[in-house]
Design an enzyme around this catalytic site. Structure first.
Site, mmCIF file in Angstrom:
data_model
loop_
_atom_site.group_PDB
_atom_site.id
_atom_site.type_symbol
_atom_site.label_atom_id
_atom_site.label_comp_id
_atom_site.label_asym_id
_atom_site.label_seq_id
_atom_site.Cartn_x
_atom_site.Cartn_y
_atom_site.Cartn_z
ATOM 1 N N GLU A 169 43.735 -5.714 -35.760
ATOM 2 C CA GLU A 169 42.625 -6.057 -36.645
ATOM 3 C C GLU A 169 41.585 -4.937 -36.670
ATOM 4 O OE1 GLU A 169 40.875 -9.757 -35.489
ATOM 5 O OE2 GLU A 169 42.827 -10.728 -35.170
ATOM 6 N N ASP B 187 44.586 -2.400 -16.856
ATOM 7 C CA ASP B 187 44.884 -2.348 -15.435
ATOM 8 C C ASP B 187 46.055 -3.271 -15.105
ATOM 9 O OD1 ASP B 187 43.985 -1.504 -12.710
ATOM 10 O OD2 ASP B 187 43.700 -3.659 -12.461
#
Length: 548
Positions: free
Chosen positions: A274, A214
């Protein structure tokens, strides 16, 4: 056993780490999707119940608007606890079940992460406001008043009035770009960044495949708190409430879009990498959206995708207008990537915003799903839903309440999904819905369109399937050919195959000029010929290169 369905998200992503490039993402506004317990508010269990509908569309992923703990003053975009589900939506166990069901259906799951600000009920803010020297004193944007007691500068809130709120505890102002109950976090503080990245890891470890971010360009503010300059009246082209909101009278050089954001996005990307996760950022800026979109997605070390508001505005998307936006985009984007959308939870539904017939809706759906970039569909878009009228006494959106009646807010695009026709609430709830179900939406319900080959829903399914069958439409390069007199044409090129896309964005037949080459018409969801296109029709054709 379906091996792909049984893989963990990280392993599945390793098969195609670029699955997002050209993906079709379906946005769910959870309050209005499906209620499972009769309280009139949609919830996570309701989403699980309706995931089959989304999977049948053929999309690649879902984006779920916020479901975190919240006072709900901005309906979840005011987060009071990043690590828990608000009880009105269910529990963390419900969310885990949603993840599993979505993955079993082959759907990736993106969640809406709101990290530019929190609720004023968040424990971080409650501690920060207590004093100027506590452990979190600098976690939000605090500033002294001017000598006359007025706010530190001229920055304005998107929801109206000053962006500064006086706090009697600290005897300082704090910054809020949205509601006064949504204080802005101070991302100049590395401890704030670390805490937010820990939130990112929490949800990635829980199995999400990525995030919708957002207001991604609001993360940082100018440290010197310089005043924004005025914006010339002819340049005021904001998407939401441009006529009534003085926020649109400023050139927002200092309250957002700061260069420090780039390094934070690199830190964010390192955490996502990751887990082989992805993110799509919302660029909230009327003047510099495409350029910021390009900057934030460039280099492969920030976010993968961003969307701005060029096609979420009320500007009529004529062939010329679309060509102008695409030319500017292609000139700016470089190695970045866009995520295009025509509707979402913040804007008037495009069927109404652009006054589209059903035929025109089909043409623009095909266009959206043929552009270079990924695509977001907003719940109900696949049904051809129009903007609902919500009377003032039923309004929930604080933005609409503030600027009524010239701006009616965002509730009209947030009314409940109609699942069936023979039910006053459209099968959304057995209780009283939090927003009224639009009567005119019932005839467009999923059950009303299911099994009808000529329905808008059937068209979306066919068009998404067609896009999936043509890798050039999902991942190919882009060359604009024509953008004039109602005709928009371009090519998409991938792996030695060129797909020609021609759209008649008008209500009159148009003769078309085919580019040179040996073009073979494709079995697309339209009936165009190589000479003429009827109103709101499209033509797709392909040719192989000699070295393909």
């Amino acid at each position: 056993m379906n091996l792909m369905q049984d893989m963990t998200p990280a392993h599945a992503a390793s098969v195609d780490k670029d699955w997002w490039r050209g993906a079709v993402i379906y946005q769910i506004y959870p309050r209005s999707f499906q209620d499972s317990n009769g309280d009139g508010i949609g919830d996570l269990s309701g989403i699980i119940h309706r995931l089959d509908h989304i999977a049948r569309l053929g999309v690649d992923a879902i984006w779920i608007s916020p479901f975190f703990r919240s006072p709900m003053l901005d309906f979840g975009y005011d987060v009071s606890d990043y690590r828990d589900v608000d009880p009105m939506f269910g529990s963390l166990g419900d969310f885990d079940a949603l993840i599993k069901r979505a993955h079993d259906l082959g759907l990736k799951v993106l969640i809406d992460l709101v990290i530019s600000h929190t609720s004023d009920q968040h424990a971080w803010f409650q501690e920060s406001r207590q004093s100027r020297d506590n452990a979190r004193a600098d976690w939000y944007v605090w500033a002294d008043a001017k000598p006359d007691g007025t706010p530190p500068n001229n920055w304005l809130s998107i929801f109206g009035g000053s962006a500064w709120e006086w706090d009697g505890e600290r005897m300082q102002y704090y910054l809020h770009n949205f509601l006064s109950e949504q204080p802005d976090l101070n991302l100049h503080n590395p401890d704030v960044q670390d805490a937010l990245l820990d939130v990112v890891r929490f949800w990635l470890e829980r199995g999400v495949d990525g995030f919708r971010l957002d207001t991604i360009n609001f993360y940082f503010h100018d440290k010197e708190l310089r005043d924004n300059p005025a914006l010339a009246p002819e340049a005021r082209n904001a998407t939401i409430a441009p006529e009534v909101n003085p926020y649109n009278w400023q050139d927002h050089l200092y309250d957002k879009n700061q260069p420090e954001n780039l390094e934070f996005l690199r830190r964010f990307r390192a955490v996502m990498d990751e887990f082989d996760a992805v993110a799509v950022g919302e660029v909230g800026d009327a003047q510099y959206g495409l350029e910021i979109q390009a900057e934030y997605t460039s280099g492969g070390d920030k976010v993968q995708m961003c969307y701005s508001f060029e096609f979420l505005s009320g500007v009529s998307p004529t062939a010329e207008r679309v060509g102008e936006v695409l030319t500017r985009y292609e000139g700016a984007i470089g190695d970045g990537w866009a995520c295009w959308a025509f509707s979402n939870h913040d804007v008037v539904r495009h069927a109404s915003r652009w006054a589209l017939s059903e035929a025109a809706q089909r043409a623009y759906a095909a266009l959206l799903l043929s552009l270079r970039g990924s695509a977001c569909l907003y719940q109900g878009e696949e049904l051809g839903l129009t903007e609902a009228y919500v009377p003032f006494e039923h309004l929930q959106d604080p933005y609409g309440i503030r600027f009524w009646p010239k701006f009616k807010g965002r509730d009209g695009c947030r009314t409940p999904m109609p699942w069936v026709t023979d039910n006053a609430n459209g099968g959304f709830t057995e209780g009283k819905p939090w927003l009224p179900v639009a009567v005119e939406h019932l005839s467009h319900s999923v059950s009303a369109q299911e099994g009808k080959a000529d329905s808008v829903l059937a068209f979306y399914r066919r068009m998404i399937r067609f896009r999936t069958s043509e890798p050039a439409l999902a991942k190919g390069d882009f060359t604009l050919l024509t953008a004039a007199d109602g005709i928009l044409s371009f090519t998409r090129q991938h792996a030695g195959r060129t797909v020609l896309c021609i759209f008649n964005l008008s209500d009159s037949p148009r003769d078309i000029d085919m580019p040179d080459g040996d073009w073979t018409p494709l079995a697309a969801p339209f009936d165009g010929t190589l000479q003429t296109l009827g109103p709101w029709q499209a033509l797709y054709a392909a040719q192989e290169s000699s070295d393909g």
